[in-house]
Design a protein around this motif. Structure first.
Motif, mmCIF file in Angstrom:
data_model
loop_
_atom_site.group_PDB
_atom_site.id
_atom_site.type_symbol
_atom_site.label_atom_id
_atom_site.label_comp_id
_atom_site.label_asym_id
_atom_site.label_seq_id
_atom_site.Cartn_x
_atom_site.Cartn_y
_atom_site.Cartn_z
ATOM 1 N N PRO A 11 0.809 -1.227 0.000
ATOM 2 C CA PRO A 11 0.000 0.000 0.000
ATOM 3 C C PRO A 11 0.838 1.271 0.000
ATOM 4 C CG PRO A 11 -0.846 -1.580 1.613
ATOM 5 C CD PRO A 11 0.476 -2.097 1.147
ATOM 6 N N VAL A 12 1.980 1.244 0.697
ATOM 7 C CA VAL A 12 2.869 2.413 0.725
ATOM 8 C C VAL A 12 3.455 2.665 -0.662
ATOM 9 C CG1 VAL A 12 5.028 3.324 1.669
ATOM 10 C CG2 VAL A 12 3.424 2.102 3.160
ATOM 11 N N ILE A 13 3.920 1.609 -1.315
ATOM 12 C CA ILE A 13 4.531 1.752 -2.639
ATOM 13 C C ILE A 13 3.487 2.165 -3.671
ATOM 14 C CG2 ILE A 13 5.774 0.561 -4.476
ATOM 15 C CD1 ILE A 13 7.352 1.161 -1.840
ATOM 16 N N ASP A 14 2.315 1.559 -3.614
ATOM 17 C CA ASP A 14 1.264 1.898 -4.578
ATOM 18 C C ASP A 14 0.877 3.367 -4.466
ATOM 19 O OD1 ASP A 14 1.259 -0.704 -5.445
ATOM 20 O OD2 ASP A 14 -0.552 -1.285 -4.336
ATOM 21 N N GLU A 15 0.718 3.862 -3.240
ATOM 22 C CA GLU A 15 0.317 5.255 -3.062
ATOM 23 C C GLU A 15 1.447 6.209 -3.434
ATOM 24 O OE1 GLU A 15 -2.143 8.551 -1.973
ATOM 25 O OE2 GLU A 15 -2.401 6.537 -2.805
ATOM 26 N N THR A 16 2.679 5.862 -3.096
ATOM 27 C CA THR A 16 3.824 6.700 -3.468
ATOM 28 C C THR A 16 3.954 6.779 -4.978
ATOM 29 O OG1 THR A 16 4.980 6.115 -1.416
ATOM 30 C CG2 THR A 16 6.312 7.011 -3.215
ATOM 31 N N ALA A 17 3.782 5.648 -5.667
ATOM 32 C CA ALA A 17 3.847 5.636 -7.134
ATOM 33 C C ALA A 17 2.727 6.483 -7.734
ATOM 34 C CB ALA A 17 3.769 4.202 -7.644
ATOM 35 N N ARG A 18 1.536 6.403 -7.151
ATOM 36 C CA ARG A 18 0.420 7.211 -7.654
ATOM 37 C C ARG A 18 0.705 8.701 -7.510
ATOM 38 N NH1 ARG A 18 -3.650 10.179 -6.165
ATOM 39 N NH2 ARG A 18 -3.153 10.009 -3.950
ATOM 40 N N LEU A 19 1.244 9.091 -6.365
ATOM 41 C CA LEU A 19 1.567 10.497 -6.135
ATOM 42 C C LEU A 19 2.636 10.990 -7.110
ATOM 43 C CD1 LEU A 19 1.591 10.414 -2.234
ATOM 44 C CD2 LEU A 19 -0.062 11.638 -3.666
ATOM 45 N N LEU A 20 3.609 10.143 -7.368
ATOM 46 C CA LEU A 20 4.652 10.487 -8.340
ATOM 47 C C LEU A 20 4.055 10.797 -9.710
ATOM 48 C CD1 LEU A 20 7.492 7.883 -7.753
ATOM 49 C CD2 LEU A 20 7.811 10.344 -7.903
ATOM 50 N N ILE A 21 3.234 9.881 -10.200
ATOM 51 C CA ILE A 21 2.683 10.014 -11.544
ATOM 52 C C ILE A 21 1.766 11.236 -11.628
ATOM 53 C CG2 ILE A 21 1.146 8.918 -13.219
ATOM 54 C CD1 ILE A 21 2.352 6.222 -12.275
ATOM 55 N N GLU A 22 1.058 11.509 -10.571
ATOM 56 C CA GLU A 22 0.099 12.613 -10.593
ATOM 57 C C GLU A 22 0.732 13.978 -10.373
ATOM 58 O OE1 GLU A 22 -4.041 13.966 -8.324
ATOM 59 O OE2 GLU A 22 -3.317 11.894 -8.191
ATOM 60 N N HIS A 23 1.818 14.048 -9.579
ATOM 61 C CA HIS A 23 2.293 15.349 -9.128
ATOM 62 C C HIS A 23 3.738 15.695 -9.513
ATOM 63 C CE1 HIS A 23 -1.263 16.036 -6.654
ATOM 64 N NE2 HIS A 23 -1.147 14.801 -6.200
ATOM 65 N N TYR A 24 4.587 14.737 -9.802
ATOM 66 C CA TYR A 24 6.004 15.047 -9.991
ATOM 67 C C TYR A 24 6.194 16.021 -11.137
ATOM 68 C CZ TYR A 24 11.082 14.267 -10.046
ATOM 69 O OH TYR A 24 12.452 14.436 -9.994
ATOM 70 N N VAL A 25 7.050 17.007 -10.945
ATOM 71 C CA VAL A 25 7.210 18.089 -11.912
ATOM 72 C C VAL A 25 7.738 17.606 -13.256
ATOM 73 C CG1 VAL A 25 9.534 18.685 -11.120
ATOM 74 C CG2 VAL A 25 8.112 20.442 -12.212
ATOM 75 N N HIS A 178 8.377 27.215 -12.082
ATOM 76 C CA HIS A 178 7.530 26.589 -13.097
ATOM 77 C C HIS A 178 6.868 25.368 -12.462
ATOM 78 C CE1 HIS A 178 9.043 28.987 -16.522
ATOM 79 N NE2 HIS A 178 10.150 29.036 -15.797
ATOM 80 N N TRP A 179 5.537 25.388 -12.425
ATOM 81 C CA TRP A 179 4.777 24.335 -11.740
ATOM 82 C C TRP A 179 4.227 23.345 -12.759
ATOM 83 C CZ3 TRP A 179 5.777 24.898 -6.814
ATOM 84 C CH2 TRP A 179 5.988 26.184 -6.297
ATOM 85 N N ARG A 180 4.145 22.092 -12.354
ATOM 86 C CA ARG A 180 3.589 21.091 -13.262
ATOM 87 C C ARG A 180 2.111 21.346 -13.497
ATOM 88 N NH1 ARG A 180 3.695 14.469 -13.174
ATOM 89 N NH2 ARG A 180 1.773 14.201 -14.352
ATOM 90 N N ARG A 181 1.376 21.629 -12.441
ATOM 91 C CA ARG A 181 -0.064 21.789 -12.561
ATOM 92 C C ARG A 181 -0.411 22.956 -13.478
ATOM 93 N NH1 ARG A 181 -2.837 17.566 -12.361
ATOM 94 N NH2 ARG A 181 -2.253 16.208 -10.662
ATOM 95 N N GLY A 182 -1.069 22.693 -14.598
ATOM 96 C CA GLY A 182 -1.483 23.737 -15.504
ATOM 97 C C GLY A 182 -0.350 24.368 -16.280
ATOM 98 N N GLU A 183 0.879 23.815 -16.137
ATOM 99 C CA GLU A 183 2.041 24.359 -16.849
ATOM 100 C C GLU A 183 2.223 25.856 -16.578
ATOM 101 O OE1 GLU A 183 4.123 22.376 -18.444
ATOM 102 O OE2 GLU A 183 2.855 20.671 -17.959
ATOM 103 N N ARG A 184 1.835 26.306 -15.413
ATOM 104 C CA ARG A 184 1.931 27.728 -15.100
ATOM 105 C C ARG A 184 3.283 28.049 -14.470
ATOM 106 N NH1 ARG A 184 0.854 28.799 -9.618
ATOM 107 N NH2 ARG A 184 0.276 26.933 -8.427
ATOM 108 N N SER A 185 3.602 29.344 -14.444
ATOM 109 C CA SER A 185 4.831 29.794 -13.799
ATOM 110 C C SER A 185 4.500 30.947 -12.861
ATOM 111 C CB SER A 185 5.867 30.235 -14.836
ATOM 112 O OG SER A 185 5.376 31.326 -15.597
#
Length: 301
Positions: A11-25, A178-185
């Motif tokens: 569960p720790v690895i699955d959630e960490t991997a999900r956060l990476l894919i969703e949020h990593y810059v 420069h933020w990943r979300r919305g490609e904004r700066s």
């Protein structure tokens, strides 16, 4: 205190991997790292007894692809809230209360040279504006100033801009995130006005660094160096330029994932991986004496 009970790593690895894919810059890196974690999990690499050992192993794997030192699975000895960022915020508040708000030392040395130590981090500006403003105002009358970041492990980019505002004469573009979300700066500028008095932009200024100086502390040193405002004295810093957020993935574990990247307007790059290179290189333990001697020479001339 460490956690000794057997834990289920999946569960720790699955959630960490999900956060990476969703949020990593860096989306192109996030999938590589997530796949690595899943391969290591399937191979039994994370079948360990405690959360502290799991944090160590996963952090090594998280940083193995591109060396991003902000990408971590952090262990907390005491259980932490599931609320986003709560783990780091609780520890941060304790450090704030025991460090005079992040300015534990203001000292006047011989020859009118002041030292302001900023440690252990640059706390959120809504907390730190008053104590940092007081410390920097007190030092504003000095003939030269040494800002000691040798034990500073990072913090808030807004606080970096606040400190820079006391060390410059006019509003200055410091950095762009420069933020990943919305490609904004988002641009960071020093403030046009500060509470108290400025040290200003013309008197000799030195910033002390060590191999432990990290993140926002590095930005403060890097911004002032790129502007030609300060001489950096000491050791090369750790090299972490990516602002991050934290998520609790287990009662004792927090995944920190960089969500942005810094770009300096003068260098068009940052200190990620390379650290801030000192102008006067020496052992961190000798940096204060070297800066003081240099300042006295400058003032005498």
């Amino acid at each position: 205190m460490t956690t000794s009970a057997k834990l289920a790593p999946a569960p720790v690895i699955d959630e960490t991997a999900r956060l990476l894919i969703e949020h990593y810059v860096f989306p192109e890196i996030s999938q590589q790292v997530a796949d690595l974690l899943q391969r290591r999990l399937a191979g039994g690499a994370y079948d360990v007894d405690g959360s502290e050992e799991l944090a160590r192993l996963v952090t090594a794997d998280l940083q193995s692809v591109n060396g991003d030192r902000h990408l971590r699975l952090k262990h907390h000895a005491d259980p932490v809230s599931a609320e986003q960022g709560a783990a780091s915020m609780e520890a941060m508040r304790r450090d704030f209360d025991t460090s005079l708000g992040g300015a534990p030392r203001v000292e006047l040395l011989a020859g009118g040279v002041a030292v302001v130590e900023l440690a252990p981090m640059l706390f959120p500006l809504e907390w730190a504006a008053e104590p940092l403003g007081a410390a920097l105002t007190l030092a504003s009358r000095a003939q030269a100033l040494i800002v000691d970041l040798r034990t500073n492990r990072g913090g808030d980019p807004d606080t970096v801009a606040f400190v820079c505002s006391y060390l410059l004469d006019e509003r200055t573009h410091l950095n762009t995130m420069h933020w990943r979300r919305g490609e904004r700066s988002e641009q960071s500028w020093s403030l046009p006005h500060v509470p108290g008095a400025r040290f200003g932009g013309s008197k000799p200024l030195y910033v002390l660094t060590s191999n432990d100086s990290f993140s926002a502390a590095e930005e403060l040193a890097y911004d002032l160096q790129q502007l030609g405002r300060a001489l950096i004295v000491g050791e090369r810093t750790r090299g972490g330029a990516h602002p991050c957020k934290g998520w609790t993935v287990h009662p004792h574990l927090e995944a920190t994932v960089p969500v942005g990247r810094a770009v300096n307007p003068l260098s068009s790059t940052n200190w990620e991986g390379t650290g801030v290179q000192p102008d006067i290189a020496c052992a961190a333990a000798d940096a204060a004496d070297r800066a003081h001697a240099h300042a006295l020479t400058q003032l005498a001339s």
